[in-house]
Design a protein around this motif. Structure first.
Motif, PDB file in Angstrom:
ATOM      1  N   SER A  41       0.836  -1.211   0.000  1.00 48.45           N
ATOM      2  CA  SER A  41       0.000   0.000   0.000  1.00 48.45           C
ATOM      3  C   SER A  41       0.868   1.257   0.000  1.00 48.45           C
ATOM      4  O   SER A  41       0.530   2.248  -0.664  1.00 48.45           O
ATOM      5  CB  SER A  41      -0.944  -0.015   1.198  1.00 48.45           C
ATOM      6  N   GLU A  62      -5.733  12.656  -3.982  1.00 48.96           N
ATOM      7  CA  GLU A  62      -6.789  12.245  -3.051  1.00 48.96           C
ATOM      8  C   GLU A  62      -6.897  10.726  -2.992  1.00 48.96           C
ATOM      9  O   GLU A  62      -7.133  10.152  -1.924  1.00 48.96           O
ATOM     10  CB  GLU A  62      -8.114  12.873  -3.459  1.00 48.96           C
ATOM     11  N   ALA A  63      -6.701  10.075  -4.140  1.00 45.79           N
ATOM     12  CA  ALA A  63      -6.692   8.607  -4.142  1.00 45.79           C
ATOM     13  C   ALA A  63      -5.546   8.084  -3.273  1.00 45.79           C
ATOM     14  O   ALA A  63      -5.714   7.117  -2.521  1.00 45.79           O
ATOM     15  CB  ALA A  63      -6.561   8.098  -5.575  1.00 45.79           C
ATOM     16  N   LEU A  65      -4.248   9.568  -0.679  1.00 45.79           N
ATOM     17  CA  LEU A  65      -4.618   9.781   0.723  1.00 45.79           C
ATOM     18  C   LEU A  65      -5.580   8.702   1.209  1.00 45.79           C
ATOM     19  O   LEU A  65      -5.449   8.179   2.325  1.00 45.79           O
ATOM     20  CB  LEU A  65      -5.252  11.167   0.863  1.00 45.79           C
ATOM     21  N   LEU A  66      -6.533   8.334   0.334  1.00 45.03           N
ATOM     22  CA  LEU A  66      -7.476   7.268   0.702  1.00 45.03           C
ATOM     23  C   LEU A  66      -6.754   5.946   0.903  1.00 45.03           C
ATOM     24  O   LEU A  66      -7.036   5.199   1.860  1.00 45.03           O
ATOM     25  CB  LEU A  66      -8.528   7.108  -0.391  1.00 45.03           C
ATOM     26  N   ILE A  67      -5.798   5.623   0.017  1.00 43.97           N
ATOM     27  CA  ILE A  67      -5.055   4.365   0.162  1.00 43.97           C
ATOM     28  C   ILE A  67      -4.232   4.388   1.440  1.00 43.97           C
ATOM     29  O   ILE A  67      -4.114   3.367   2.140  1.00 43.97           O
ATOM     30  CB  ILE A  67      -4.173   4.117  -1.075  1.00 43.97           C
ATOM     31  N   MET A  69      -5.013   5.888   4.265  1.00 42.47           N
ATOM     32  CA  MET A  69      -5.896   5.638   5.418  1.00 42.47           C
ATOM     33  C   MET A  69      -6.330   4.178   5.483  1.00 42.47           C
ATOM     34  O   MET A  69      -6.217   3.531   6.528  1.00 42.47           O
ATOM     35  CB  MET A  69      -7.131   6.526   5.316  1.00 42.47           C
ATOM     36  N   THR A  70      -6.820   3.618   4.366  1.00 40.10           N
ATOM     37  CA  THR A  70      -7.295   2.232   4.403  1.00 40.10           C
ATOM     38  C   THR A  70      -6.150   1.263   4.659  1.00 40.10           C
ATOM     39  O   THR A  70      -6.348   0.236   5.312  1.00 40.10           O
ATOM     40  CB  THR A  70      -8.010   1.871   3.103  1.00 40.10           C
TER      41      THR A  70
ATOM     42  N   ARG B  66      -2.044  18.761  -0.295  1.00 37.03           N
ATOM     43  CA  ARG B  66      -2.371  17.339  -0.320  1.00 37.03           C
ATOM     44  C   ARG B  66      -1.128  16.482  -0.084  1.00 37.03           C
ATOM     45  O   ARG B  66      -1.162  15.535   0.705  1.00 37.03           O
ATOM     46  CB  ARG B  66      -2.993  16.973  -1.659  1.00 37.03           C
TER      47      ARG B  66
END
Lengths: 89, 98
Positions: A41, A62-63, A65-67, A69-70, B66
């Motif tokens: 990841s 943003e993708a 950042l999502l990866i 977190m998950t 970001r």
């Protein structure tokens, strides 16, 4: 020049992901496989950051950042499962 | 021009650190040594790539919040997940070196 460097780095990260998949398939214990998933990841985050710099698209960050977190939540849940035998409860 | 050189060097450094971390993950002999390699490399590799992105966005006149958020999140969570993993393995196995 920066685009050439970005493409070379993309190749390096792709090779790193392939090596991580080798450890994920081969890993002798469950903890090795969890570690390989975590590394995978993080490598995906690096890949998305490089692709976002190369393609100038803000959506890829943003993708990433999502990866991030998950990936952290799944690693924590798998470690808890290894420690106690269940995740919640 | 100078900004482009700095960003390229940072990008290459980050990619090289990521690759070295995964090579260590495959080649090192023991779980605890294998835990060591990708954790360091993730911090430095993603850190280098994020620094290059910050340099690039600063040159373009934007802030790059970001990238900064991703780097901050990774720097907080990477040691936590490594600690959880080592704790989970130490519970089940003999300590390293025995």
């Amino acid at each position: 020049m920066l685009s050439v460097a970005l493409q070379v780095a993309l190749g390096m990260v792709a090779l790193a992901m392939a090596l991580t998949v080798v450890r994920l398939v081969r890993g002798p214990t469950v903890a090795d496989r969890i570690l390989a998933l975590d590394t995978l990841s993080i490598n995906a985050i690096a890949l998305l950051l490089l692709a976002g710099m190369l393609l100038q698209g803000a959506m890829l960050f943003e993708a990433a950042l999502l990866i991030a977190m998950t990936g952290f939540v799944s690693t924590a849940a798998l470690c808890r499962f290894l420690l106690r035998g269940d995740v919640i409860g | 021009m100078l900004i482009e050189i700095v960003a390229s060097v940072l990008v290459l450094l980050g990619g090289a650190f990521t690759l070295v971390g995964s090579i260590g993950l495959v080649r090192l002999p023991d779980f605890f040594t294998r835990l060591h390699a990708p954790t360091k490399a993730a911090t430095l590799g993603v850190g280098g790539i994020v620094a290059a992105g910050l340099v690039q966005s600063a040159a373009a006149g934007t802030m790059g919040l970001r990238e900064l958020a991703i780097a901050l999140f990774l720097f907080i969570t990477a040691p936590v997940s490594a600690h959880l993993l080592s704790k989970a393995v130490l519970r089940h196995r003999d300590p390293p070196g025995s």
